[in-house]
Design a protein around this motif. Sequence first.
Motif, PDB file in Angstrom:
ATOM      1  N   ARG A 195       6.270  -2.112   0.528  1.00  0.00           N
ATOM      2  CA  ARG A 195       6.438  -3.333  -0.255  1.00  0.00           C
ATOM      3  C   ARG A 195       5.448  -4.417   0.178  1.00  0.00           C
ATOM      4  O   ARG A 195       4.885  -5.135  -0.677  1.00  0.00           O
ATOM      5  N   LEU A 199       2.551  -6.235  -2.174  1.00  0.00           N
ATOM      6  CA  LEU A 199       2.671  -7.668  -2.431  1.00  0.00           C
ATOM      7  C   LEU A 199       1.480  -8.452  -1.912  1.00  0.00           C
ATOM      8  O   LEU A 199       0.934  -9.310  -2.616  1.00  0.00           O
ATOM      9  N   LYS A 224       7.992   6.440  -3.592  1.00  0.00           N
ATOM     10  CA  LYS A 224       8.292   5.274  -4.428  1.00  0.00           C
ATOM     11  C   LYS A 224       7.048   4.734  -5.106  1.00  0.00           C
ATOM     12  O   LYS A 224       5.916   5.039  -4.721  1.00  0.00           O
ATOM     13  N   VAL A 226       5.706   0.836  -6.243  1.00  0.00           N
ATOM     14  CA  VAL A 226       5.963  -0.585  -6.038  1.00  0.00           C
ATOM     15  C   VAL A 226       5.008  -1.381  -6.909  1.00  0.00           C
ATOM     16  O   VAL A 226       3.807  -1.083  -6.967  1.00  0.00           O
ATOM     17  N   ASP A 227       5.526  -2.394  -7.582  1.00  0.00           N
ATOM     18  CA  ASP A 227       4.655  -3.193  -8.445  1.00  0.00           C
ATOM     19  C   ASP A 227       3.916  -4.254  -7.629  1.00  0.00           C
ATOM     20  O   ASP A 227       4.197  -4.439  -6.438  1.00  0.00           O
ATOM     21  N   GLY A 229       4.165  -7.266  -7.378  1.00  0.00           N
ATOM     22  CA  GLY A 229       5.016  -8.316  -6.839  1.00  0.00           C
ATOM     23  C   GLY A 229       5.863  -7.858  -5.674  1.00  0.00           C
ATOM     24  O   GLY A 229       6.695  -8.607  -5.154  1.00  0.00           O
ATOM     25  N   GLY A 230       5.678  -6.600  -5.250  1.00  0.00           N
ATOM     26  CA  GLY A 230       6.420  -6.065  -4.117  1.00  0.00           C
ATOM     27  C   GLY A 230       7.778  -5.502  -4.483  1.00  0.00           C
ATOM     28  O   GLY A 230       8.571  -5.175  -3.593  1.00  0.00           O
ATOM     29  N   GLU A 231       8.053  -5.346  -5.783  1.00  0.00           N
ATOM     30  CA  GLU A 231       9.336  -4.811  -6.208  1.00  0.00           C
ATOM     31  C   GLU A 231       9.245  -3.303  -6.421  1.00  0.00           C
ATOM     32  O   GLU A 231       8.303  -2.806  -7.054  1.00  0.00           O
ATOM     33  N   VAL A 232      10.224  -2.570  -5.881  1.00  0.00           N
ATOM     34  CA  VAL A 232      10.268  -1.120  -6.049  1.00  0.00           C
ATOM     35  C   VAL A 232      10.755  -0.817  -7.455  1.00  0.00           C
ATOM     36  O   VAL A 232      11.861  -1.208  -7.843  1.00  0.00           O
ATOM     37  N   VAL A 233       9.934  -0.089  -8.228  1.00  0.00           N
ATOM     38  CA  VAL A 233      10.303   0.211  -9.615  1.00  0.00           C
ATOM     39  C   VAL A 233      10.761   1.659  -9.790  1.00  0.00           C
ATOM     40  O   VAL A 233      11.334   2.002 -10.834  1.00  0.00           O
TER      41      VAL A 233
END
Length: 279
Positions: A195, A199, A224, A226-227, A229-233
């Motif tokens: 993450r 980010l 995983k 991760v986008d 923005g640091g969010e796991v999608v």
Amino acid sequence: MTGVRIAAAAAPFGRDLDEDFARIAALIDRARADGVRLLALPEACLGGYLANLDGGADGPPALDADGPEIRRLAELAGELVVTAGYCESDGGVLYNSAVCVSDGVVLGSHRKVHQPLSEDATYRAGNGFTAFDTPVGRLGMMICYDKAFPESARTLALDGAEIGVCMSAWPGSRTHAAADLAQDRWKHRFDLFDRARALENQIVWVSANQSGTFGDLRFVASAKIVDPGGEVVADTGVSDGLAVAEVDVAEALATARRSMAHLRDRRPEAYAPAGAPAG
């Protein structure tokens, strides 16, 4: 907006190359059926990882970068972009390496730079990070412990990488191991690094990992996406599987960087040279 479907694999691999290729072919078929364009396989998926990290462990088969195994992988990939890890032999010197292939050709390669514990008893370290163009965007590769160093992903981002792919054979803690792998402290670090690297560089991050056990090691899986923005999608958790997500890479990067662009806002003149104390 045009999205690209991306998959990161959590899967076990061992010494038998035929079995490894059978598993890779099945993962590629599954990804293709799901419309995936980029598939990240784990570190050492051709021949397995080291049996332990204490030095002197039985190692995987050594393969040439232009040998038949890499050509076979490139042919299996077909129209997909596939990244995979293997033990590379160059003039008898071994490297923990990764390759990116598509449509029967090699698009890029990487030799692991950072070596944990006694990995250097088997492999020589690589010496750099370089991004390269692919049909799904500009991509940069890392292997496992490389992601613990912010400079690795930052170098790739500054080289224009839109997607960072990190292939790992990341185990659970060797001391005070958690009975529930999901609560393991080394898994927690694995996830934090994923993450943070996404980010801080505002890039799409794709993290593949070995699963199951091999030798003395129990891998945390946790593949995983991760986008920026640091969010796991998408995330496999501690089980085998594919983490799959559709990402409009250009739009995701533009959105993340619209107001605060971390690469643009850098102040290199304020940073101490590498190895020098800040004063």
